[in-house]
Design a protein around this motif. Structure first.
Motif, short mmCIF file in Angstrom:
data_model
loop_
_atom_site.label_atom_id
_atom_site.label_comp_id
_atom_site.label_asym_id
_atom_site.label_seq_id
_atom_site.Cartn_x
_atom_site.Cartn_y
_atom_site.Cartn_z
N ASP A 38 52.15 -51.84 49.78
CA ASP A 38 52.59 -50.62 49.39
C ASP A 38 52.42 -50.16 51.18
OD1 ASP A 38 52.44 -49.98 47.16
OD2 ASP A 38 51.78 -48.29 47.12
N CYS A 77 56.18 -52.67 43.16
CA CYS A 77 54.80 -54.37 42.99
C CYS A 77 55.31 -55.12 41.80
CB CYS A 77 53.77 -53.38 42.53
SG CYS A 77 53.05 -54.28 42.36
N ASP A 166 44.63 -48.48 39.93
CA ASP A 166 44.67 -47.26 39.63
C ASP A 166 45.15 -47.57 38.05
OD1 ASP A 166 47.41 -48.12 40.04
OD2 ASP A 166 48.24 -45.89 40.65
N ARG A 167 45.40 -48.32 37.56
CA ARG A 167 45.40 -48.71 36.01
C ARG A 167 44.00 -49.28 35.39
NH1 ARG A 167 50.16 -48.48 38.71
NH2 ARG A 167 51.79 -47.88 37.94
N HIS A 216 47.10 -40.20 37.03
CA HIS A 216 46.29 -40.87 37.61
C HIS A 216 45.00 -39.55 36.33
CE1 HIS A 216 49.03 -42.37 40.43
NE2 HIS A 216 48.26 -43.25 39.71
N HIS A 273 47.47 -49.07 48.69
CA HIS A 273 47.85 -48.37 46.80
C HIS A 273 46.32 -47.64 46.95
CE1 HIS A 273 48.95 -48.99 42.52
NE2 HIS A 273 50.10 -48.95 43.06
N ASP A 332 50.74 -41.13 46.79
CA ASP A 332 51.02 -41.47 45.24
C ASP A 332 50.65 -41.72 44.08
OD1 ASP A 332 53.35 -42.98 44.40
OD2 ASP A 332 51.91 -45.28 44.82
N LYS A 355 58.98 -46.52 49.27
CA LYS A 355 58.35 -47.17 48.68
C LYS A 355 59.29 -46.44 46.61
CE LYS A 355 54.64 -48.00 44.86
NZ LYS A 355 53.62 -47.55 44.60
C1 NG6 Z 1 54.06 -45.16 39.88
C2 NG6 Z 1 52.28 -44.75 40.08
C3 NG6 Z 1 51.86 -44.70 41.80
C4 NG6 Z 1 51.81 -46.30 41.01
C5 NG6 Z 1 52.90 -46.46 40.61
C6 NG6 Z 1 53.08 -48.44 41.26
C7 NG6 Z 1 52.10 -41.80 38.64
C8 NG6 Z 1 52.29 -40.19 38.92
N1 NG6 Z 1 52.64 -42.58 39.45
O1 NG6 Z 1 53.63 -44.80 37.73
O2 NG6 Z 1 50.62 -44.22 41.22
O3 NG6 Z 1 50.60 -47.04 40.63
O4 NG6 Z 1 53.59 -46.57 39.68
O5 NG6 Z 1 52.62 -48.66 42.59
O6 NG6 Z 1 51.24 -42.76 38.04
S1 NG6 Z 1 53.19 -50.44 42.30
O7 NG6 Z 1 53.08 -50.69 43.72
O8 NG6 Z 1 51.96 -51.40 41.90
O9 NG6 Z 1 54.68 -51.14 42.23
#
Ligand code: NG6
Ligand code: CA
Length: 500
Positions: A38, A77, A166-167, A216, A273, A332, A355
């Motif tokens: 990001d 991503c 974040d997952r 989140h 991120h 985000d 993004k």
């Molecule tokens: C979105 C998430 C965001 C981020 C993105 C993926 C929510 C509200 N937002 O769905 O935080 O995780 O997905 O980001 O959940 S990436 O860079 O991994 O593609």
């Protein structure tokens, strides 16, 4: 007489051995791809940022080629990483979009990838950092063998974050095993429902040190609620503050271990991120809150890594690529002051969107290639894509590219040619745009013109065709679709042809 002859013969043999060693090194340099998550076109000082300084990323740019038209294939991503590693456009694979943390491996086994091609060329191949490309199969048990994964698509070694920071699950996986997991405390993951008695960000905000702005709000770990539910595995959970140091340490270990072979390392940073949680020594370092601080932290780690290459005497024998998987975003999903503390800094660097966007800032990213002593430092306007590493490095190492969409633009990467790709599809399933020369075509796409109010980025979607000339109009303010009907038709046709 015969003694003299023998001496001459031996020394010739020695010379030719040396020559072939030198040739081998020339054709088989180590390859490192440092990949930010990001980071926007305007987030790097060598691309014009004056408010946020990135002296170590700039080192790569100043000692190599800085590309002004370098692209990730997608504004998110998973699809970008997928095409970097598979040489395949993401629109060809239905599942190539942002994946949940328990998704099965995205790649089709047996097909050529960037690491498998380099393995064939005799490289040791490794990945350290963010993965987000799925792991295992539909019935994956995180407490057993985690497979298939990176090792099944061509990596010899992997030390990865299972999904995203974040997952869930908030763990690292080394080769086939979750790092630090014990038999006594198994880990369970669900993206359907919570485990009984487990706190969540939604119900227990008092347990949080970083609060979500949107989404989140599920399982809590390290005072941060995430996307998805998990339970147990306490000894295996990562500490966000240490993540930058963890990946740096593993990357340094990897290059030390492999310093005598040609190696390929995909060093996939997690910054910037969300959640943005710098180590305490970087808190406040940017004056822009956590988003700026984690960029300073990432830049520091890159400096340490480059220093290690110097220390090992490898800098002249290593291609270092730096780029990002998609464009920038401020809010985000967490209340981390990214919007209020941004000041005069412009992460998108004058491009439109960010993004998630079909506009240019979604995929137009910092992109630089250094090969000390071989590449003459400079700036290139060639159109280059991350998808092209497979075919280009195959050409360098004497391999055959069999991926469908990667193009051999090695001369552009090495600064020997100012021409890269002719055309490039950007986006993912059913949502694609097309760049050719200075022109960009955005076909009509249903849906809202804005993302949600927190993310607050223009999606680029419209009911009409959009056509922009980026050379004249890098901020995409003037839709030329009506004034250049021939160009419009030509790009529509070229897009359809490129899709075949
Ligand atoms: C979105 C998430 C965001 C981020 C993105 C993926 C929510 C509200 N937002 O769905 O935080 O995780 O997905 O980001 O959940 S990436 O860079 O991994 O593609
Ligand atoms: Ca990303």
């Amino acid at each position: 007489m015969s003694i003299i002859f023998l001496i001459v013969f031996v020394s010739c043999k020695d010379d030719s051995k040396k020559d072939s060693e030198i040739n081998k090194k020339k054709n088989h340099p180590n390859i490192v791809i440092i990949y930010a998550d990001d980071l926007g076109f305007g987030d790097v000082s060598s691309y014009g940022s004056t408010e946020l300084l990135t002296p170590n990323i700039d080192r790569i740019a100043n000692e190599g080629i800085r590309f002004t038209n370098g692209y990730a294939t997608s504004p998110t991503c998973t699809p970008s990483r997928y095409s970097l590693l598979s040489g395949t456009y993401p629109f060809r694979t239905k599942r190539a979009k942002v994946l949940p943390g328990n998704a099965p491996l995205l790649f089709e086994l047996g097909k050529q990838t960037l690491p498998s091609m380099l393995q064939e060329a005799g490289y040791q191949t490794g990945v350290v950092g963010k993965w987000h490309l799925g792991l295992g199969d539909a019935k994956m048990n995180w407490n057993k063998k985690v497979a298939p994964g990176p090792l099944e698509i061509g990596f010899d070694y992997a030390y990865i974050m299972a999904s995203t920071n974040d997952r869930v699950p908030s763990v690292y996986v080394e080769n086939h095993k979750v790092v630090g997991l014990t038999d006594k405390d198994s880990i369970y993951v669900s993206y359907q429902k919570n485990f009984e008695g487990e706190p969540t960000g939604r119900e227990n905000p008092e347990l949080l040190k970083v609060h979500p702005s949107h989404g989140h709000d599920m399982s809590i770990h390290n005072g941060i609620s995430r996307i998805g539910y998990m339970k147990g595995g306490k000894s295996a959970l990562f500490i966000d503050e240490n993540m930058g140091d963890d990946f740096l340490k593993e990357s340094i270990k990897y290059i030390n271990k492999n310093k005598d072979n040609p190696f390929f390392l995909f060093y996939a940073l997690h910054q910037p991120h969300v959640p943005r949680v710098p180590h305490p020594r970087f808190v406040g370092s940017s004056g822009q809150g956590p988003r700026g601080d984690v960029i300073v932290e990432a830049d520091w780690a890159i400096g340490q890594f480059l220093d290690e290459l110097d220390k090992l005497g490898l800098s002249e024998n290593t291609i270092v690529v730096f780029s990002s998987d998609n464009g920038p975003v401020l809010d985000d999903g967490y209340k981390d002051d990214a919007v209020v503390k941004i000041g005069k800094h412009t992460p998108r660097g004058g491009l439109r969107g960010g993004k998630y966007s079909l506009f240019d800032a979604g995929t137009h990213v910092p992109f630089m290639v250094r090969w000390k002593g071989t590449i003459k430092p400079g700036v290139s306007d060639a159109l280059v894509s991350q998808m092209d590493f497979t075919a280009s490095f195959a050409s360098l190492t004497g391999q055959t590219n069999t991926t469908p969409d990667s193009e051999n633009i090695l001369d552009a990467f090495l600064g020997k040619s100012s021409t890269g790709r002719q055309g490039l599809i950007l986006g993912q399933n059913g949502i694609t745009t097309y760049r050719q020369g200075d022109w960009v075509l955005i076909p009509p796409h249903k849906g809202s013109k804005m993302t949600n109010k927190w993310v607050n980025i223009e999606t680029g979607r419209d009911t009409i065709y959009q056509l922009y000339n980026l050379k004249e109009d890098r901020a995409q303010q003037h839709n030329l679709a009506l004034s250049y009907p021939d160009k419009l038709e030509a790009l529509k046709l070229a897009l359809e042809q490129e899709k075949k």
